[in-house]
Design a protein around this motif. Structure first.
Motif, PDB file in Angstrom:
ATOM      1  N   ALA A  96       0.830  -1.201   0.000  1.00 42.98           N
ATOM      2  CA  ALA A  96       0.000   0.000   0.000  1.00 42.98           C
ATOM      3  C   ALA A  96       0.867   1.254   0.000  1.00 42.98           C
ATOM      4  O   ALA A  96       0.402   2.341  -0.353  1.00 42.98           O
ATOM      5  CB  ALA A  96      -0.916   0.001   1.222  1.00 42.98           C
ATOM      6  N   ASP A  97       2.140   1.113   0.401  1.00 36.41           N
ATOM      7  CA  ASP A  97       3.038   2.269   0.466  1.00 36.41           C
ATOM      8  C   ASP A  97       3.866   2.471  -0.795  1.00 36.41           C
ATOM      9  O   ASP A  97       4.301   3.579  -1.095  1.00 36.41           O
ATOM     10  CB  ASP A  97       3.992   2.118   1.658  1.00 36.41           C
ATOM     11  CG  ASP A  97       3.286   2.253   2.990  1.00 36.41           C
ATOM     12  OD1 ASP A  97       2.372   3.091   3.099  1.00 36.41           O
ATOM     13  OD2 ASP A  97       3.652   1.518   3.930  1.00 36.41           O
ATOM     14  N   PHE A  98       4.114   1.374  -1.530  1.00 35.53           N
ATOM     15  CA  PHE A  98       4.956   1.459  -2.721  1.00 35.53           C
ATOM     16  C   PHE A  98       4.336   0.646  -3.859  1.00 35.53           C
ATOM     17  O   PHE A  98       3.896  -0.482  -3.645  1.00 35.53           O
ATOM     18  CB  PHE A  98       6.368   0.944  -2.423  1.00 35.53           C
ATOM     19  CG  PHE A  98       7.085   1.717  -1.351  1.00 35.53           C
ATOM     20  CD1 PHE A  98       7.622   2.964  -1.623  1.00 35.53           C
ATOM     21  CD2 PHE A  98       7.194   1.207  -0.069  1.00 35.53           C
ATOM     22  CE1 PHE A  98       8.265   3.691  -0.635  1.00 35.53           C
ATOM     23  CE2 PHE A  98       7.833   1.918   0.927  1.00 35.53           C
ATOM     24  CZ  PHE A  98       8.374   3.170   0.648  1.00 35.53           C
ATOM     25  N   ALA A  99       4.363   1.233  -5.042  1.00 41.03           N
ATOM     26  CA  ALA A  99       3.728   0.590  -6.201  1.00 41.03           C
ATOM     27  C   ALA A  99       4.584  -0.493  -6.827  1.00 41.03           C
ATOM     28  O   ALA A  99       4.110  -1.251  -7.674  1.00 41.03           O
ATOM     29  CB  ALA A  99       3.387   1.651  -7.251  1.00 41.03           C
ATOM     30  N   ILE A 100       5.848  -0.567  -6.429  1.00 38.95           N
ATOM     31  CA  ILE A 100       6.780  -1.507  -7.057  1.00 38.95           C
ATOM     32  C   ILE A 100       7.651  -2.199  -6.016  1.00 38.95           C
ATOM     33  O   ILE A 100       7.743  -1.754  -4.867  1.00 38.95           O
ATOM     34  CB  ILE A 100       7.712  -0.789  -8.065  1.00 38.95           C
ATOM     35  CG1 ILE A 100       8.543   0.282  -7.329  1.00 38.95           C
ATOM     36  CG2 ILE A 100       6.925  -0.185  -9.212  1.00 38.95           C
ATOM     37  CD1 ILE A 100       9.635   0.907  -8.174  1.00 38.95           C
ATOM     38  N   ASP A 101       8.287  -3.281  -6.441  1.00 37.57           N
ATOM     39  CA  ASP A 101       9.363  -3.888  -5.665  1.00 37.57           C
ATOM     40  C   ASP A 101      10.666  -3.253  -6.137  1.00 37.57           C
ATOM     41  O   ASP A 101      10.884  -3.094  -7.345  1.00 37.57           O
ATOM     42  CB  ASP A 101       9.435  -5.402  -5.908  1.00 37.57           C
ATOM     43  CG  ASP A 101       8.262  -6.141  -5.301  1.00 37.57           C
ATOM     44  OD1 ASP A 101       7.848  -5.783  -4.188  1.00 37.57           O
ATOM     45  OD2 ASP A 101       7.762  -7.079  -5.946  1.00 37.57           O
TER      46      ASP A 101
END
Length: 259
Positions: free
Chosen positions: A25-30
Motif C-alpha cells: 500500500a506504500d509502494f507501487a513496485i518492488d
C-alpha cells in the motif's frame, strides 16, 4: 534544528536508491536495496514528486531523512556522488543508513537539550554530532544500538521532568492501540513511547505534552487533535498520520501537504 531538515537539492537521491521497497500500500513496485527507483532523474530529483500518492508511492511522502542525506552527500563524501564515483556506491548507501539513525538520535537530544538543559544531555549531543562528521569507516563502525541504550535514559528523564506537573497522565508505553477508539481522549502528558497507534482514532484528542517517542502513528486519525508540546514527535510521524487544518502540533514541524 535546521541541520536536521532534509535538503533534497543537496543530496544524491539516497533515499530513492539505498533502501529496498516492497510492493504494498506504500509502494507501487518492488525495488531491491541499492537500485535506483525508476522515478529518479539524472539530477537526483524525483520525476513524480508532485503525484507520488496518486502514483502509488505514499511511503515516499512520509519518509524524512532528518538531514542525513545532505550530510552524507556534502560532508562525508565531499559532494562526489555515487554516480560520479561508482566504487563508493555500496559504502555510501550503508553510511546513509547509519547517518539516518544518528540524525534521529540528534533530533531527540536537541529537543531534550532545549527543553530541559542538562550537562549529560549536552555531552551526549556533542558526542553524536561529532560522530556524524566522521569518515565512512568510523561511521560504519558505530554501534548505534549502544548509543541508543546510552541516550534512552537521558530522554526518559527529560520526559519525566517535563510531564511531572501534569495530573492524571496515563502510561501506555509500548501499548497495542492499533485501531483504538480514542476520539477526544484525555491523553495530556501520557507516556505513549513505542505505542502502536496504527489506524487509531485520535480525532479531537488532547495529546498536549504527550511523550510520543517511537510511537507508530501510521494512518492514525489526528484530525482536530491537539499535539501542542508533544515530546519527541518527528516530521515523519506527523506525515504518517491523517490530520487536517485543525490539527495542532509543536513549533518546528510543518503541516504535511497531503492533509
Amino acid at each position: 534544528m535546521s541541520t536536521l531538515r532534509a535538503d533534497c537539492g543537496s543530496c544524491f537521491g539516497l533515499c530513492c536508491v539505498a533502501p529496498a521497497f516492497a510492493r504494498s500500500a506504500d509502494f507501487a513496485i518492488d525495488k531491491p536495496a541499492g537500485r535506483p527507483c525508476p522515478n529518479l532523474l539524472a539530477d537526483f530529483r524525483c520525476g513524480t514528486h508532485e503525484t507520488l500518492r496518486q502514483q502509488g508511492f505514499p511511503g515516499c511522502t512520509v519518509f524524512d531523512c532528518l538531514g542525513a542525506g545532505q550530510k552524507v552527500a556534502q560532508v562525508t563524501y565531499g559532494g562526489v556522488s555515487w554516480r560520479d564515483a561508482p566504487d563508493t556506491a555500496t559504502e555510501m548507501f550503508d553510511v546513509f543508513a547509519v547517518m539516518r539513525q544518528l540524525h534521529e538520535i540528534l533530533w531527540y537530544l536537541t529537543e531534550a537539550s532545549a527543553k530541559a538543559p542538562a550537562d549529560d544531555v549536552a555531552a551526549a549531543l556533542r558526542d553524536v554530532e561529532d560522530r556524524t562528521h566522521g569518515d565512512p569507516r568510523s561511521l560504519l563502525a558505530t554501534d548505534v544500538d549502544a548509543l541508543r541504550h546510552h541516550v534512552r535514559p537521558l530522554l526518559a528523564r527529560t520526559s519525566e521532568s517535563l510531564r511531572a506537573g501534569i495530573r492524571g497522565k496515563r502510561d501506555h508505553r509500548g501499548a497495542d492501540l492499533i485501531g483504538a477508539k480514542l476520539r477526544r481522549a484525555a491523553l495530556r502528558g501520557a507516556n505513549l513511547r513505542g505505542a502502536y497507534l496504527i489506524g487509531a482514532d485520535l480525532s479531537g484528542a488532547d495529546l498536549r505534552e504527550a511523550d510520543l517517542l517511537g510511537a507508530d502513528l501510521r494512518d492514525a486519525n489526528v484530525r482536530g487533535a491537539d499535539l501542542t508540546g508533544a515530546l519527541f514527535l518527528t516530521q515523519f510521524q506527523l506525515a504518517a498520520a491523517q490530520g487536517d487544518g485543525a490539527t495542532r502540533f509543536p513549533a518546528g514541524l510543518t503541516r504535511p501537504t497531503h492533509w
